[in-house]
Design an enzyme around this catalytic site. Structure first.
Site, short mmCIF file in Angstrom:
data_model
loop_
_atom_site.label_atom_id
_atom_site.label_comp_id
_atom_site.label_asym_id
_atom_site.label_seq_id
_atom_site.Cartn_x
_atom_site.Cartn_y
_atom_site.Cartn_z
N GLN A 1 0.82 -1.21 0.00
CA GLN A 1 0.00 0.00 0.00
C GLN A 1 0.86 1.26 0.00
OE1 GLN A 1 -3.26 -1.03 2.39
NE2 GLN A 1 -4.27 0.92 2.28
N SER B 1 4.06 -6.36 2.93
CA SER B 1 2.68 -6.35 3.44
C SER B 1 1.72 -6.95 2.41
CB SER B 1 2.30 -4.92 3.84
OG SER B 1 1.03 -4.90 4.46
N LEU B 2 0.83 -6.13 1.84
CA LEU B 2 -0.09 -6.60 0.82
C LEU B 2 0.65 -7.31 -0.32
CD1 LEU B 2 -2.64 -6.34 -1.17
CD2 LEU B 2 -1.62 -4.15 -1.76
N ARG C 1 -9.47 -9.24 2.67
CA ARG C 1 -8.52 -8.65 3.62
C ARG C 1 -8.72 -7.14 3.70
NH1 ARG C 1 -3.16 -6.39 3.04
NH2 ARG C 1 -1.70 -6.99 4.71
N HIS D 1 -0.88 -3.61 10.84
CA HIS D 1 0.19 -4.37 11.50
C HIS D 1 0.31 -4.02 12.99
CE1 HIS D 1 1.21 -5.80 7.56
NE2 HIS D 1 1.29 -4.56 7.14
N GLN E 1 0.42 -11.81 9.87
CA GLN E 1 0.92 -10.55 9.32
C GLN E 1 0.01 -9.35 9.61
OE1 GLN E 1 0.27 -8.62 5.68
NE2 GLN E 1 1.96 -9.70 4.73
#
Length: 293
Positions: free
Chosen positions: A9, A88-89, A113, A195, A244
């Protein structure tokens, strides 16, 4: 050894993926399939939308995923990773790249998600902040000395750690970090505390969706955010993906581990050049580039 990495992101921009759509038949087909799966024309927002529209989590996450994965698919036979990782993503993109997940299943998971995270963000005012120019240990110490929820969220590179949590706790941590010698402590324009423990409500939802999805044995290892090391076992991959949401992205540690395990070049697949810049902070001489069709 070629390491392919996938951004998360923040890498979105208006017009993203448009050239791919126009210049590759494979890409066009996959974009249209994505519109069908999502039930709205995400391509219209990606190609023509405003920054504001692109910033909505339900759009941002699938948009970045689609840009990355469709670019990888459009590369055809020249796309042969020895190792993959995603920030991340981006970890979901990397799992399509190494065959763990199908394009369709991964897109559905990314969208679920995103929606679950959006909901968690709306439940409590929360934010993230970048702390620059302070050792990781100092930032960890600062977080531990603040009342309320604030934790290290993204270990991006040496001297750059993003913290995440409830708004007052993050603001207080920024103050303390500045007093401790940080060059900058900058509250980020994000939807919420990714997170961090504040994403806990999204965990059960994502865990159920992951459990209902087929995970194959990957063609090459994925270096996952939570453990910062190579993983090839599908059950472990699933667990790490769920963890995560509430655990930090250990990107500094991941980069070091990939290099230690023999990566000789890094190719970033998707919008922007953020991850290339982070690799350069670890080793200025390291060969990095952007994937191009």
């Amino acid at each position: 050894m070629k390491a392919y990495v996938f951004p998360g992101q923040g890498a979105q921009f208006s017009g993203m993926g448009k050239d791919l759509y126009e210049n590759s038949e494979v890409a066009k087909e996959l974009f249209e399939k994505a519109n069908e799966i999502l039930g709205f024309r995400i391509t219209d927002i990606m190609f023509e939308g405003t920054d504001e529209e692109l910033k909505q989590t339900r759009v941002t996450q699938p948009a970045i995923f689609l840009h990355s994965v469709i670019l990888a698919k459009a590369l055809g036979d020249s796309f042969q990773p020895d190792m993959v990782a995603g920030h991340s993503l981006g970890e979901f993109s990397s799992l399509v790249a190494n065959g763990t997940l199908s394009f369709e299943d991964a897109l559905r998971l990314v969208y679920q998600r995103a929606m679950a995270m959006q909901k968690a963000c709306e439940a409590e005012p929360s934010t993230m902040a970048a702390i620059l120019g302070l050792e990781d240990e100092k930032v960890e110490e600062v977080c531990n000395n603040v009342d309320g929820i604030v934790v290290p969220a993204n270990y991006n590179c040496p001297g750059q750690l993003v913290i995440s949590g409830a708004v007052p706790a993050v603001e207080k941590a920024c103050e303390l970090a500045t007093e401790a010698g940080a060059k900058r402590a900058l509250v980020l324009q994000v939807g919420g505390a990714f997170h961090s423990p504040l994403m806990e409500p999204a965990r059960a939802e994502l865990a159920a969706a992951i459990e209902a999805t087929v995970f194959n044995t990957p063609s090459c290892p994925v270096y996952q955010n939570v453990v910062a090391k190579a993983v090839s076992n599908p059950e472990e991959i699933k667990k790490n993906l769920v963890d995560q949401l509430t655990a930090p992205v250990r990107w500094t540690q991941t980069m070091n581990q990939m290099i230690a395990d023999g990566a000789t070049e890094v190719i970033e697949v998707g919008p922007g050049k953020v991850l290339q810049g982070l690799f350069k902070k670890v080793d200025r001489q390291f060969p990095v580039s952007s994937a191009q069709i």
